[in-house]
Design a protein around this motif. Structure first.
Motif, PDB file in Angstrom:
ATOM      1  N   GLN A  81       0.829  -1.212   0.000  1.00  0.00           N
ATOM      2  CA  GLN A  81       0.000   0.000   0.000  1.00  0.00           C
ATOM      3  C   GLN A  81       0.862   1.261   0.000  1.00  0.00           C
ATOM      4  O   GLN A  81       0.562   2.238  -0.687  1.00  0.00           O
ATOM      5  CB  GLN A  81      -0.928   0.007   1.203  1.00  0.00           C
ATOM      6  CG  GLN A  81      -2.062  -0.998   1.102  1.00  0.00           C
ATOM      7  CD  GLN A  81      -2.929  -1.004   2.345  1.00  0.00           C
ATOM      8  OE1 GLN A  81      -2.588  -0.425   3.373  1.00  0.00           O
ATOM      9  NE2 GLN A  81      -4.065  -1.680   2.259  1.00  0.00           N
ATOM     10  N   SER A  82       1.939   1.241   0.752  1.00  0.00           N
ATOM     11  CA  SER A  82       2.833   2.402   0.807  1.00  0.00           C
ATOM     12  C   SER A  82       3.511   2.627  -0.532  1.00  0.00           C
ATOM     13  O   SER A  82       3.629   3.768  -0.993  1.00  0.00           O
ATOM     14  CB  SER A  82       3.899   2.201   1.887  1.00  0.00           C
ATOM     15  OG  SER A  82       3.312   2.114   3.152  1.00  0.00           O
ATOM     16  N   LEU A  83       3.970   1.545  -1.161  1.00  0.00           N
ATOM     17  CA  LEU A  83       4.630   1.691  -2.451  1.00  0.00           C
ATOM     18  C   LEU A  83       3.667   2.208  -3.518  1.00  0.00           C
ATOM     19  O   LEU A  83       4.030   3.041  -4.336  1.00  0.00           O
ATOM     20  CB  LEU A  83       5.238   0.351  -2.875  1.00  0.00           C
ATOM     21  CG  LEU A  83       6.429  -0.121  -2.056  1.00  0.00           C
ATOM     22  CD1 LEU A  83       6.847  -1.507  -2.477  1.00  0.00           C
ATOM     23  CD2 LEU A  83       7.588   0.847  -2.169  1.00  0.00           C
ATOM     24  N   VAL A  84       2.431   1.738  -3.467  1.00  0.00           N
ATOM     25  CA  VAL A  84       1.431   2.202  -4.441  1.00  0.00           C
ATOM     26  C   VAL A  84       1.095   3.672  -4.187  1.00  0.00           C
ATOM     27  O   VAL A  84       0.956   4.461  -5.133  1.00  0.00           O
ATOM     28  CB  VAL A  84       0.153   1.322  -4.357  1.00  0.00           C
ATOM     29  CG1 VAL A  84      -0.993   1.944  -5.116  1.00  0.00           C
ATOM     30  CG2 VAL A  84       0.458  -0.073  -4.867  1.00  0.00           C
ATOM     31  N   ALA A  85       1.000   4.063  -2.926  1.00  0.00           N
ATOM     32  CA  ALA A  85       0.652   5.449  -2.601  1.00  0.00           C
ATOM     33  C   ALA A  85       1.745   6.429  -3.010  1.00  0.00           C
ATOM     34  O   ALA A  85       1.453   7.568  -3.390  1.00  0.00           O
ATOM     35  CB  ALA A  85       0.380   5.580  -1.106  1.00  0.00           C
ATOM     36  N   PHE A  86       3.002   6.002  -2.942  1.00  0.00           N
ATOM     37  CA  PHE A  86       4.121   6.906  -3.274  1.00  0.00           C
ATOM     38  C   PHE A  86       4.663   6.701  -4.666  1.00  0.00           C
ATOM     39  O   PHE A  86       5.646   7.311  -5.041  1.00  0.00           O
ATOM     40  CB  PHE A  86       5.251   6.735  -2.246  1.00  0.00           C
ATOM     41  CG  PHE A  86       4.891   7.269  -0.902  1.00  0.00           C
ATOM     42  CD1 PHE A  86       4.658   8.610  -0.704  1.00  0.00           C
ATOM     43  CD2 PHE A  86       4.776   6.416   0.190  1.00  0.00           C
ATOM     44  CE1 PHE A  86       4.317   9.105   0.542  1.00  0.00           C
ATOM     45  CE2 PHE A  86       4.450   6.891   1.433  1.00  0.00           C
ATOM     46  CZ  PHE A  86       4.211   8.246   1.614  1.00  0.00           C
ATOM     47  N   ALA A  87       4.031   5.859  -5.465  1.00  0.00           N
ATOM     48  CA  ALA A  87       4.478   5.639  -6.840  1.00  0.00           C
ATOM     49  C   ALA A  87       4.237   6.904  -7.660  1.00  0.00           C
ATOM     50  O   ALA A  87       3.206   7.558  -7.517  1.00  0.00           O
ATOM     51  CB  ALA A  87       3.739   4.461  -7.455  1.00  0.00           C
ATOM     52  N   PRO A  88       5.195   7.229  -8.531  1.00  0.00           N
ATOM     53  CA  PRO A  88       5.030   8.457  -9.332  1.00  0.00           C
ATOM     54  C   PRO A  88       3.961   8.344 -10.384  1.00  0.00           C
ATOM     55  O   PRO A  88       3.459   7.407 -10.796  1.00  0.00           O
ATOM     56  CB  PRO A  88       6.392   8.656  -9.992  1.00  0.00           C
ATOM     57  CG  PRO A  88       7.126   7.375  -9.853  1.00  0.00           C
ATOM     58  CD  PRO A  88       6.453   6.579  -8.770  1.00  0.00           C
TER      59      PRO A  88
END
Length: 88
Positions: A81-88
């Motif tokens: 979830q964190s990686l998806v939220a901070f993906a450019p």
């Protein structure tokens, strides 16, 4: 949460209060985790005294495996979830 307390206190011009709050936060968390650990140790002893409970330790191994799997799964979900939220 602790870093937010510290940053809010610094922004309010009271860094001493922030440090005090972070220390209190840490002491409270240590107390809660210690209490939970003691409860679990007590529950294990009570469970072992029940009639019909296997004495070969399979329940403990299974419980440890399930708990570890749940923690790993939750960690992977939160990381994703964190990686998806901070993906450019």
């Amino acid at each position: 949460s602790a870093i937010l307390l510290l940053l809010a206190a610094v922004a309010a011009g009271q860094p001493e209060l922030g440090v005090l709050l972070v220390v209190a936060f840490g002491v409270g968390m240590a107390g809660v985790l210690g209490g939970i650990g003691l409860l679990l140790v007590g529950a294990r002893g009570a469970l072992e005294r029940l009639p019909g409970v296997a004495r070969d330790g399979r329940l403990g191994v299974a419980t440890s495996f399930v708990a570890a799997t749940m923690v790993l799964g939750l960690g992977l979900i939160l990381t994703t979830q964190s990686l998806v939220a901070f993906a450019p």
